[in-house]
Motif scaffolding. Structure first.
Motif, PDB file in Angstrom:
ATOM      1  N   GLY A 119       0.785  -1.230   0.000  1.00  0.00           N
ATOM      2  CA  GLY A 119       0.000   0.000   0.000  1.00  0.00           C
ATOM      3  C   GLY A 119       0.810   1.270   0.000  1.00  0.00           C
ATOM      4  N   ARG A 120       2.072   1.200  -0.381  1.00  0.00           N
ATOM      5  CA  ARG A 120       2.918   2.399  -0.368  1.00  0.00           C
ATOM      6  C   ARG A 120       3.042   3.056  -1.738  1.00  0.00           C
ATOM      7  NH1 ARG A 120       8.406   0.567   2.181  1.00  0.00           N
ATOM      8  NH2 ARG A 120       7.992  -1.250   0.875  1.00  0.00           N
ATOM      9  N   LEU A 121       2.429   2.456  -2.760  1.00  0.00           N
ATOM     10  CA  LEU A 121       2.491   3.041  -4.099  1.00  0.00           C
ATOM     11  C   LEU A 121       1.139   3.579  -4.544  1.00  0.00           C
ATOM     12  CD1 LEU A 121       4.653   0.395  -6.016  1.00  0.00           C
ATOM     13  CD2 LEU A 121       5.406   2.476  -4.861  1.00  0.00           C
ATOM     14  N   ALA A 122       0.082   2.830  -4.291  1.00  0.00           N
ATOM     15  CA  ALA A 122      -1.241   3.193  -4.777  1.00  0.00           C
ATOM     16  C   ALA A 122      -2.288   2.378  -4.039  1.00  0.00           C
ATOM     17  CB  ALA A 122      -1.335   2.927  -6.288  1.00  0.00           C
ATOM     18  N   ALA A 123      -3.522   2.811  -4.155  1.00  0.00           N
ATOM     19  CA  ALA A 123      -4.651   2.068  -3.600  1.00  0.00           C
ATOM     20  C   ALA A 123      -5.235   1.189  -4.698  1.00  0.00           C
ATOM     21  CB  ALA A 123      -5.707   3.023  -3.056  1.00  0.00           C
ATOM     22  N   LEU A 124      -5.045  -0.116  -4.594  1.00  0.00           N
ATOM     23  CA  LEU A 124      -5.591  -1.043  -5.584  1.00  0.00           C
ATOM     24  C   LEU A 124      -7.115  -1.054  -5.492  1.00  0.00           C
ATOM     25  CD1 LEU A 124      -3.131  -4.040  -5.064  1.00  0.00           C
ATOM     26  CD2 LEU A 124      -3.259  -2.577  -7.091  1.00  0.00           C
ATOM     27  N   THR A 125      -7.794  -0.956  -6.631  1.00  0.00           N
ATOM     28  CA  THR A 125      -9.256  -1.000  -6.643  1.00  0.00           C
ATOM     29  C   THR A 125      -9.803  -2.229  -7.359  1.00  0.00           C
ATOM     30  OG1 THR A 125      -9.342   0.355  -8.661  1.00  0.00           O
ATOM     31  CG2 THR A 125      -9.409   1.515  -6.532  1.00  0.00           C
ATOM     32  N   GLU A 126      -9.039  -2.796  -8.288  1.00  0.00           N
ATOM     33  CA  GLU A 126      -9.504  -3.953  -9.052  1.00  0.00           C
ATOM     34  C   GLU A 126      -8.310  -4.797  -9.459  1.00  0.00           C
ATOM     35  OE1 GLU A 126     -12.551  -3.300 -12.224  1.00  0.00           O
ATOM     36  OE2 GLU A 126     -11.073  -4.279 -13.535  1.00  0.00           O
ATOM     37  N   LEU A 127      -8.493  -6.120  -9.456  1.00  0.00           N
ATOM     38  CA  LEU A 127      -7.413  -7.038  -9.797  1.00  0.00           C
ATOM     39  C   LEU A 127      -7.909  -8.065 -10.802  1.00  0.00           C
ATOM     40  CD1 LEU A 127      -6.230  -7.696  -6.162  1.00  0.00           C
ATOM     41  CD2 LEU A 127      -4.858  -6.540  -7.890  1.00  0.00           C
TER      42      LEU A 127
END
Length: 386
Positions: free
Chosen positions: A169-177
Motif C-alpha cells: 500500500g505504499r504506491l497506490a490504492a488497488l481498486t480492481e485485480l
C-alpha cells in the motif's frame, strides 16, 4: 488513526478520498480486512481508507482461467467462488489473521496481493506477483490508472502488476485485480519422513524438488509429532494414478535418507494447516526469513543459538522463527545467506524500535524511493509504518 475512516464503494470514491486527503495535507493508511495491521510500527494521526466496501466480482471466465475482482472482496469469498468451478487461485494465498489471534478469512484479495504473501505452494506455483494479469488503482496523485490487462500476452512497457505485488500500500490504492487461476487438483498426497535433522531434511527436500515428481510443497517441522519428533513433509497433487506413481518413485529416491510414509488425509491436513497458523511457534515475536533453500539450516542454527523455535517451508527457503531479542544476529545471518528477515509479529515497543523490513542496500533503497515518488510524489501513503 482517524475515528471516522473513509469507506469508498467505487474506484471514483477512492480517488475522491485521496484528493480530499491531499487537500487536507493528511496521510492515508490503506486497509482491507486488517489482518496485517499489526505488522510494522504503530502509526497515529493518519486517515484510514477502509477498502472493504469495494467488494464483488467484476468478471469471471472459468474457461479462460481468468478472474477480475474488486480489491476489497474477502479472500474466502474468492476461494469459495473458484472452488464451485473446480478451480483455485494460481498462487497459494497466506492469511495473517491467525498469527495475530484473529479468525481466518477476514483478509481481502487486495490486501493479500498488496502484501505479496503466499503459502507453502509458492515454491511450485509462484507468488501473487506471478499471476496478476492486470489491475486498476489510484495513485498518490489522486489519479486513476491501469496496469497490465486481462490476457497474458497484452503487456507492454513496465510490468506494473509485479511492482504492486508486495508494495504494502505504499504506491497506490488497488481498486480492481485481474488474476490468473488454475484447475484444482483432484488428488493430494503427503509423504512424511520422521526424525530427520534440518540438514538431512533439506537434503531430502532438495532431492524431491529436483526430481521429475513435480512436487507441490516441501516443509520441515522440528516438532511435528506429538512426541516432539521432527517431521519432513512432501506434498504431491494431480490425477490419482499420477500422484500414486510419483509417490512410489519418491519413496525409492529418498530411501538412502529415510523411510517416507504416506499420511492419511486428516493428519496431512493438520500438519499443513499448522504452517498457516504457526501455533507450534507460540504467540511471541515472530520473524519470516527468506533465503536460498540450501541456507535454511544455517538460519535454523542461528535461531537455535538464540534459544528460539523455528519451522522450514518452501524446501528450506522460508524460515519462520520465534525468539526474544537477537534481531541484529538474525538479520546479519540472513544477509550473509543472501536473503532477508522481516519482523512479522511483536509487541508495540519492539515494533517501534525494529523496522519490519530488512534494511536494503543503499542503491536498492534509492531505487525504491524513486519508484515510490513516481507513484506518490507527496508521500501521502508514507505513514512511517515501515
Amino acid at each position: 488513526m482517524s475515528v471516522n475512516p473513509m469507506q469508498p464503494r467505487t474506484a471514483e470514491e477512492v480517488r475522491d478520498c485521496v484528493l480530499e486527503a491531499l487537500g487536507a495535507g493528511e496521510k492515508i493508511e490503506i486497509r482491507g480486512g486488517g489482518t496485517k495491521a499489526d505488522v510494522g510500527r504503530t502509526i497515529d494521526g493518519v486517515q484510514l481508507l477502509d477498502m472493504r466496501a469495494l467488494s464483488g466480482v467484476v468478471d469471471y471466465d472459468p474457461a479462460e482461467l481468468v478472474l477480475t475482482v474488486l480489491a476489497g472482496t474477502p479472500l474466502d469469498e474468492v476461494k469459495a467462488l473458484l472452488e464451485e468451478r473446480g478451480q483455485m487461485l494460481a498462487f497459494d494465498p497466506f492469511d495473517h489473521g491467525p498469527l495475530f489471534g484473529k479468525e481466518a478469512g477476514a483478509a481481502t484479495i487486495g490486501g493479500v496481493v498488496a502484501a505479496g504473501v503466499a503459502g507453502s505452494q509458492r515454491l511450485a506455483c509462484g507468488g501473487a506477483r506471478d499471476h496478476i494479469l492486470g489491475f486498476r488503482a489510484v495513485s498518490g496523485r489522486g489519479e486513476m490508472f491501469v496496469g497490465g490487462g486481462k490476457v497474458v500476452k497484452n503487456v507492454t512497457g513496465y510490468d506494473l502488476p509485479k511492482i504492486m505485488a508486495g508494495s504494502w500500500g505504499r504506491l497506490a490504492a488497488l481498486t480492481e485485480l485481474t488474476l490468473k487461476v488454475l484447475p484444482r487438483p483432484p488428488e493430494r498426497m503427503t509423504l512424511a519422513l520422521r526424525g530427520l535433522d534440518e540438514m538431512a531434511a533439506i537434503s531430502a527436500m532438495a532431492k524431491a524438488l529436483g526430481s521429475p515428481a513435480d512436487v507441490a510443497a516441501c516443509a520441515h517441522l522440528p516438532e511435528g509429532e506429538g512426541a516432539g519428533r521432527p517431521l519432513t513433509l512432501i506434498r504431491l497433487q494431480g490425477v490419482g494414478p499420477s500422484v500414486a506413481a510419483r509417490a512410489a518413485a519418491l519413496e525409492d529416491l529418498l530411501t538412502p535418507i529415510g523411510a517416507a510414509v504416506r499420511l492419511q488425509k486428516e493428519e496431512s491436513d493438520r500438519h499443513w494447516h499448522s504452517l498457516t497458523t504457526l501455533s507450534m511457534l507460540g504467540s511471541g515475536p515472530l520473524w519470516r526469513v527468506s533465503v536460498p533453500p540450501s541456507k535454511g539450516a544455517a538460519i535454523a542454527a542461528v535461531v537455535r543459538a538464540l534459544d528460539g523455535r523455528w519451522a522450514l517451508d518452501w524446501g528450506g527457503g522460508q524460515v519462520w522463527a520465534a525468539f526474544e531479542g537477537g534481531a541484529g544476529e538474525l538479520r546479519r545471518a540472513a544477509t550473509e545467506a543472501g536473503g532477508h528477515a522481516s519482523l512479522i509479529r511483536a509487541d508495540r515497543i519492539v515494533r517501534d524500535a525494529v523496522p519490519a523490513f530488512h534494511p536494503p542496500l543503499p542503491g536498492v533503497a534509492a531505487l525504491e524511493d524513486r519508484v515510490r515518488r513516481s507513484f506518490d510524489p507527496q508521500g501521502i501513503f508514507e505513514t512511517g509504518r515501515f
